[in-house]
Design a protein around this motif. Structure first.
Motif, PDB file in Angstrom:
ATOM      1  N   ASP A   1      -2.008   8.899  -8.369  1.00 32.38           N
ATOM      2  CA  ASP A   1      -3.409   8.695  -8.015  1.00 32.38           C
ATOM      3  C   ASP A   1      -3.746   7.221  -8.195  1.00 32.38           C
ATOM      4  OD1 ASP A   1      -3.882   8.253 -10.770  1.00 32.38           O
ATOM      5  OD2 ASP A   1      -4.373  10.365 -11.106  1.00 32.38           O
ATOM      6  N   SER A   2      -5.007   6.887  -8.076  1.00 31.35           N
ATOM      7  CA  SER A   2      -5.420   5.481  -8.122  1.00 31.35           C
ATOM      8  C   SER A   2      -5.228   4.855  -9.494  1.00 31.35           C
ATOM      9  CB  SER A   2      -6.887   5.354  -7.702  1.00 31.35           C
ATOM     10  OG  SER A   2      -7.722   6.101  -8.589  1.00 31.35           O
TER      11      SER A   2
ATOM     12  N   GLU B   1       5.009   5.190   2.371  1.00 31.55           N
ATOM     13  CA  GLU B   1       5.365   6.543   2.810  1.00 31.55           C
ATOM     14  C   GLU B   1       5.591   6.579   4.319  1.00 31.55           C
ATOM     15  OE1 GLU B   1       3.475  11.045   2.849  1.00 31.55           O
ATOM     16  OE2 GLU B   1       2.984   9.681   1.198  1.00 31.55           O
ATOM     17  N   ALA B   2       4.728   5.905   5.071  1.00 29.47           N
ATOM     18  CA  ALA B   2       4.887   5.872   6.528  1.00 29.47           C
ATOM     19  C   ALA B   2       6.188   5.174   6.915  1.00 29.47           C
ATOM     20  CB  ALA B   2       3.693   5.170   7.172  1.00 29.47           C
TER      21      ALA B   2
ATOM     22  N   ASP C   1       0.845  -1.185   0.000  1.00 29.76           N
ATOM     23  CA  ASP C   1       0.000   0.000   0.000  1.00 29.76           C
ATOM     24  C   ASP C   1       0.889   1.246   0.000  1.00 29.76           C
ATOM     25  OD1 ASP C   1      -1.361   2.233   1.879  1.00 29.76           O
ATOM     26  OD2 ASP C   1      -2.891   1.163   0.728  1.00 29.76           O
ATOM     27  N   PRO C   2       0.658   2.192  -0.919  1.00 29.99           N
ATOM     28  CA  PRO C   2       1.529   3.373  -0.997  1.00 29.99           C
ATOM     29  C   PRO C   2       1.569   4.194   0.289  1.00 29.99           C
ATOM     30  CG  PRO C   2       0.173   3.184  -2.960  1.00 29.99           C
ATOM     31  CD  PRO C   2      -0.336   2.166  -1.992  1.00 29.99           C
ATOM     32  N   ASP C   3       0.463   4.237   1.024  1.00 28.39           N
ATOM     33  CA  ASP C   3       0.464   4.969   2.289  1.00 28.39           C
ATOM     34  C   ASP C   3       1.386   4.299   3.299  1.00 28.39           C
ATOM     35  OD1 ASP C   3      -1.355   6.847   1.333  1.00 28.39           O
ATOM     36  OD2 ASP C   3      -3.091   5.756   2.094  1.00 28.39           O
ATOM     37  N   TRP C   4       1.404   2.954   3.273  1.00 30.56           N
ATOM     38  CA  TRP C   4       2.305   2.239   4.182  1.00 30.56           C
ATOM     39  C   TRP C   4       3.759   2.517   3.804  1.00 30.56           C
ATOM     40  CZ3 TRP C   4       6.259  -1.188   3.606  1.00 30.56           C
ATOM     41  CH2 TRP C   4       6.744  -1.768   4.784  1.00 30.56           C
TER      42      TRP C   4
ATOM     43  N   ARG D   1       5.249  11.734  -3.527  1.00 26.99           N
ATOM     44  CA  ARG D   1       4.825  10.584  -4.314  1.00 26.99           C
ATOM     45  C   ARG D   1       4.463  11.046  -5.722  1.00 26.99           C
ATOM     46  NH1 ARG D   1      -0.072   7.356  -1.684  1.00 26.99           N
ATOM     47  NH2 ARG D   1       1.106   8.026   0.160  1.00 26.99           N
TER      48      ARG D   1
END
Length: 255
Positions: A243-244, A220-221, A215-218, A233
């Motif tokens: 984007d998606s 980045e975190a 997951d891209p959010d993971w 990103r």
């Protein structure tokens, strides 16, 4: 886990000749124009040097790091064959190093690290990704930039839906199938490769490579947990927001 190339290294460039290396190089230069132009660069997961060598030819001091000794042997041979009269704006260098991207290190920090061609998707555990991010953070000077790309989950799903893939060229051919594991968003690529030998006979060998999408959010975190303060990103070889619908994700993290 990282890639493990054996006999595959000898035909890698034939199989990958249509890959967008110029676009990866263009993205790196665009990113450096925005975040700071480096003098020293680590190419993490350098393979046969298709990005490392052009960077060194244009004057950067490059460290090509890969786990595969076979890939590095091909890369070293290609660099040694570089014409001596090639014009360079300033003298570039390459040092080839066999190291694991999860725990790579140099004696001195560098200005920039890149990792393209979805190398990081070959790390199939979250702990491996985080280890690679920590090593990269440690290996960068303050203000240094980490640029890399990854397949998003949708791309692995697309591979599974569109397989099998077939190549039939004069000197090399393959049959490529995929097995997708939805829960881990992990895909196993199985290739049967036929390569022409010097006596014009073909040899057959098997290759299996596993990739995992995150997951891209993971991601980045995880970069921020490693210490990176600035994370941007992008998508599809351009400095445009992801984007998606993005087919290939690019991250820019600054120490």
């Amino acid at each position: 886990m990282t890639r493990s190339y054996g006999q595959f290294a000898t035909v890698y460039d034939q199989l990958m000749e249509d890959m967008p290396y110029a676009e990866w190089l263009g993205f790196a230069r665009a990113g450096w124009s925005r975040y700071g132009m480096p003098a020293s660069v680590v190419d993490l997961g350098c393979g046969t040097g298709n990005i490392s060598i052009p960077l060194a030819r244009s004057g950067f001091h490059v460290y090509g790091i890969d786990l595969s000794s076979d890939m590095l042997t091909v890369a070293r041979s290609k660099w040694d064959e570089t014409p001596q009269g090639l014009a360079r704006p300033r003298p570039g260098t390459i040092r080839w190093l066999q190291q694991d991207m999860r725990e790579w290190e140099l004696q001195e920090p560098v200005d920039a690290v890149i990792s393209f061609c979805d190398c990081l998707n070959y790390l199939t555990e979250e702990s491996d990704i985080e280890a690679a991010f920590r090593s990269t953070y440690s290996g960068l000077r303050s203000g240094g930039t980490f640029l890399f790309d990854m397949h998003p989950p949708k791309q692995l799903i697309r591979y599974a839906e569109e397989q099998p893939f077939v190549l039939d060229e004069k000197d090399v051919a393959y049959i490529w199938t995929c097995d997708f594991e939805e829960e881990r968003c992990e895909i196993e690529h199985s290739l049967t490769i036929f390569a022409r030998e010097h006596d014009s006979k073909f040899s057959r060998f098997e290759e299996t490579h596993v990739q995992r999408a995150y997951d891209p959010d993971w991601v980045e975190a995880a970069l921020r947990r490693a210490g990176f303060q600035s994370v941007d990103r992008y998508a599809d070889f351009e400095l445009k927001p992801a984007d998606s619908e993005s087919e290939r994700l690019f991250f820019a993290a600054v120490k």
